[in-house]
Design a protein around this motif. Structure first.
Motif, short mmCIF file in Angstrom:
data_model
loop_
_atom_site.label_atom_id
_atom_site.label_comp_id
_atom_site.label_asym_id
_atom_site.label_seq_id
_atom_site.Cartn_x
_atom_site.Cartn_y
_atom_site.Cartn_z
N ILE A 141 1.19 -1.15 -0.14
CA ILE A 141 -0.06 0.15 -0.09
C ILE A 141 0.96 1.00 -0.12
O ILE A 141 2.15 1.52 0.81
CB ILE A 141 -0.97 0.34 0.79
CG1 ILE A 141 -1.94 -0.75 1.06
CG2 ILE A 141 -1.96 0.94 1.25
CD1 ILE A 141 -2.60 -1.51 0.23
N GLU A 166 -4.70 -10.67 9.82
CA GLU A 166 -4.61 -9.50 9.45
C GLU A 166 -2.95 -8.41 10.31
O GLU A 166 -2.58 -9.42 10.76
CB GLU A 166 -5.97 -9.01 11.00
CG GLU A 166 -6.83 -9.91 9.63
CD GLU A 166 -7.87 -8.93 10.98
OE1 GLU A 166 -7.86 -7.97 11.89
OE2 GLU A 166 -9.62 -9.15 10.61
N LYS A 187 -4.87 -4.28 6.92
CA LYS A 187 -4.79 -5.31 5.44
C LYS A 187 -5.43 -7.12 6.80
O LYS A 187 -4.26 -7.73 7.11
CB LYS A 187 -3.33 -5.48 5.30
CG LYS A 187 -2.90 -3.68 4.56
CD LYS A 187 -1.54 -4.10 4.38
CE LYS A 187 -1.88 -4.35 3.05
NZ LYS A 187 0.01 -4.74 2.59
N TYR A 189 -6.12 -10.83 5.30
CA TYR A 189 -5.81 -11.08 3.98
C TYR A 189 -6.50 -12.92 4.84
O TYR A 189 -6.84 -13.57 5.51
CB TYR A 189 -4.80 -12.19 3.39
CG TYR A 189 -3.60 -10.93 3.42
CD1 TYR A 189 -3.57 -10.93 2.02
CD2 TYR A 189 -2.87 -10.48 4.41
CE1 TYR A 189 -2.62 -9.56 1.74
CE2 TYR A 189 -1.75 -9.39 4.37
CZ TYR A 189 -1.76 -8.87 2.12
OH TYR A 189 -1.38 -8.37 2.06
N LEU A 200 -8.75 -9.77 -0.41
CA LEU A 200 -7.39 -8.61 0.07
C LEU A 200 -8.15 -7.59 0.97
O LEU A 200 -9.02 -6.91 -0.49
CB LEU A 200 -6.09 -8.69 -0.48
CG LEU A 200 -5.41 -6.99 -0.02
CD1 LEU A 200 -4.55 -7.21 1.85
CD2 LEU A 200 -4.67 -6.54 -1.01
N VAL A 202 -8.78 -4.02 2.38
CA VAL A 202 -8.28 -2.79 2.60
C VAL A 202 -9.32 -2.04 3.82
O VAL A 202 -10.17 -1.40 2.81
CB VAL A 202 -7.48 -2.22 2.16
CG1 VAL A 202 -6.44 -0.40 2.35
CG2 VAL A 202 -6.24 -3.18 0.74
N LEU A 223 -2.67 0.21 -4.41
CA LEU A 223 -2.39 -0.87 -4.24
C LEU A 223 -1.43 -1.14 -5.16
O LEU A 223 -2.07 -1.17 -6.64
CB LEU A 223 -3.69 -2.30 -4.43
CG LEU A 223 -3.28 -3.54 -3.45
CD1 LEU A 223 -2.98 -3.86 -2.38
CD2 LEU A 223 -5.06 -4.60 -4.16
#
Length: 616
Positions: A141, A166, A187, A189, A200, A202, A223
């Motif tokens: 990011i 996370e 973030k 996942y 993902l 954000v 991203l």
């Protein structure tokens, strides 16, 4: 002067040989121009753990970035909130599914290694994220646009559920009132067993309800994925692999040029960095991102293939954006699962990820049919080389009626050749009249001169579909036919390799046997097709077809996938056998026709009593 004059034939032969040489030069120059080799220095990849580990037992790694600062494009700093639980050094965290081995860094919460367990390269799982100078940007990011510097603050890692990890950190940013507004960047996942897709999310959440002013005013964050996807390579010749940016816009596949920036008005449903066998495909949510793509080559080597998705400035105090990411093989079987909501963990449908595959052209239906037959035979024999030969047998069997008819037409043409030569001699100074007489002659004889060409014309679409199939069919990756010689049907075979020799019109780096076998098989096939020698103007044309074409195709096919040459050699051999049978059938029919034709009776002169007497 006769059209069979020796001087004319010699001149025609000379012109024919010059034409052959010029065609070979043109073809090989084209091959040399298309031969791109892509330089890149080998870069280290972070080691991966093979099993999941909890956050509290994460591996430690040295870091040189202070925990209190995150970089932004202007060169200023973004202050972090004091957090006693925040890490004070870089650490890696591992997550494992049945398909993935994933390693994350708490520096920015990026993925630093994404390995595919079921696909190997050099005896190790395929690594899909290649580092650049040891600093990978696996879904990093950056605060601002596509040129912003990735956030490198150390983030706290947690595991709220199986397959989920996370990374979060709290910062201060100016608000619309000019005051410092605290916010948290997170973030998240999410991975599932059996899926090459992961999610993902954000999240940017303000602590006091104010809207944080992030980035450069136009974009809040970007991203980033890059600088390259695997498998790892030393160099990347086009016949082995390649990298390109592919997008899906308005239901159509599009290959993007380097440096392309796509505005939200033409937003792609998905964007991919695609190689020959693997792809990373990003499917953004409905946010109007601006996408930036880069695929830069240097000295024939691909050095970067990147994608960036820039989010517009925030308008809410809390915002969550979601990206679904497919990272895996370019296999129809896997890609098609995301068109069926019952076949994937995310209930997705209508993504049409199969558009990332090569070969989606006018002959795609033929390629699919050949692929289905190839997989069917492979399921029976367990060897793709033998399966290719069986597909060839099937193709020749289907084409046999047309081949037989074409051979009959060729034989008929040879019977008519003397009369054709008479017309050519009679009207040699009047081409228009010659064409008219030839058309009437063919009509009287009931002969179609194009009928002999039909089998050849049909073979070209099959050849093109076969080329696309052998060059892109994922299951052929690493498929061996004859161990020690043809080890990978998707690549050119080689019995000896050496540093590339640049012959100006041809670059050669290996000695290959299959192209030589192809030329021999083509010459034998040509001999069988020429049941009687041609004369006159046709002699030079026949010599070119018999000798010039195989030589030209030797250079064209020298670096094609070995599976394609196995197909063509098998096709030549089978066609030659068919031609032997056809020639015998035609010969028997000709003899039967001649035997049935009425014979002129010879009546002997009889000498009788009424005859004249001899002289005294």
């Amino acid at each position: 002067m006769s059209i069979n004059d020796d001087d004319n034939n010699k001149a025609f032969d000379a012109r024919t040989m010059i034409a052959i040489v010029l065609m070979v030069v043109v073809i090989t120059v084209g091959m040399a121009v298309q031969n791109y080799f892509f330089p890149r220095q080998p870069l280290p990849v972070e080691p991966v753990a093979t099993t999941s580990v909890p956050a509290e037992t994460a591996q430690e790694a040295p870091t040189s970035v202070p925990a209190q600062v995150a970089s932004v494009p202007s060169g200023a700093t973004l202050a972090t909130l004091e957090d006693p639980a925040a890490p004070d050094r870089e650490m890696t965290h591992s997550l494992s599914t049945d398909l993935f081995e994933v390693t994350f860094s708490n520096k920015g919460g990026d993925i630093v290694s994404l390995r595919l367990k079921k696909h190997a390269e050099g005896g190790e799982p395929v690594e899909l994220l290649l580092a650049k100078d040891g600093e990978p940007e696996g879904f990093a990011i950056g605060l601002g646009g596509a040129s912003s510097v990735p956030v490198d603050a150390l983030m706290t890692a947690t595991r709220p559920a199986p397959g989920v990890i996370e990374f979060s950190r709290s910062f201060y940013a100016p608000s619309s009132s000019g005051e410092q507004a605290p916010f948290t960047l997170k973030k998240r996942y999410e991975f599932h067993d059996g899926d090459y897709m992961f999610k993902l999310s954000v999240t940017i959440a303000s602590a006091n309800g104010a809207v944080p002013r992030l980035g450069d005013g136009e974009y809040a964050y970007t991203l980033m994925l890059g600088p390259q996807i695997g498998p790892e390579y030393g160099h990347l010749p086009k016949n082995a692999d390649w990298r390109k940016i592919v997008t899906y816009e308005g239901g159509k596949r599009k290959v993007q040029k380097s440096g392309t920036q796509v505005s939200p008005a033409s937003k792609a449903a998905w964007s991919a960095i695609a190689g020959k066998y693997f792809a990373v495909i990003v499917l953004p949510d409905g946010t109007p991102y601006t996408s930036t793509y880069s695929a830069i080559s240097k000295d024939g080597f691909p050095v970067t293939a990147t994608m960036a998705f820039s989010r517009p400035a925030l308008t809410a105090s809390t915002q969550t954006d979601t990206f679904h990411i497919y990272a895996g093989p370019k296999s129809s079987r896997e890609l098609a699962r995301y068109d069926d909501p019952t076949a994937n963990a995310y209930k997705r449908s209508g993504d049409d990820l199969e558009a990332v595959l090569e070969g989606n052209n006018i002959l795609g239906w033929l390629e699919l049919a050949l692929k289905w037959c190839l997989n069917l035979f492979y399921s029976l024999v367990g060897n793709y080389g033998i399966a290719i030969i069986l597909v060839t047998v099937l193709v020749r069997a289907i084409m046999f009626p047309m081949t037989f008819k074409g051979s009959q037409s060729t034989a008929r043409m040879q019977e008519l050749q003397p009369k054709i030569q008479e017309l050519q001699a009679k009207y040699k100074n009047n081409p228009q009249k010659l064409n008219q007489e030839m058309a009437e002659f063919y009509k009287r004889e009931g002969y179609n001169p194009m009928s002999g060409c039909l089998p050849l014309l049909i073979q070209f679409p099959i050849f093109i579909a076969m080329y696309s199939l052998f060059n892109n069919h994922f299951d052929l990756r690493g498929a061996s036919f004859i161990a020690g010689w043809i080890n990978d049907l998707s690549l050119p075979e080689a019995v000896y390799t050496f540093p590339t020799i640049n012959l100006l019109i041809w670059r050669v780096s290996a000695i290959r046997i299959l192209p030589i076998i192809y030329v021999i098989s083509q010459l034998l096939y040509g001999k069988l097709m020429q049941s009687q020698p041609a004369s006159g103007q046709n002699a030079g044309q026949m010599k070119f077809m018999m000798y010039g074409m195989p030589i030209m195709f030797f250079f064209i096919l020298y670096d094609v996938p070995s599976g394609l040459l196995v197909y063509w050699i098998s096709s030549n051999v089978l066609t030659a056998v068919q031609q032997l049978v056809i020639n015998k059938v035609i010969h028997k029919k000709r003899l039967a026709t001649e035997a049935a034709a009425p014979q002129a009776k010879i009546v002997p002169i009889k000498s009788g009593k009424g005859g004249k007497k001899g002289r005294k």
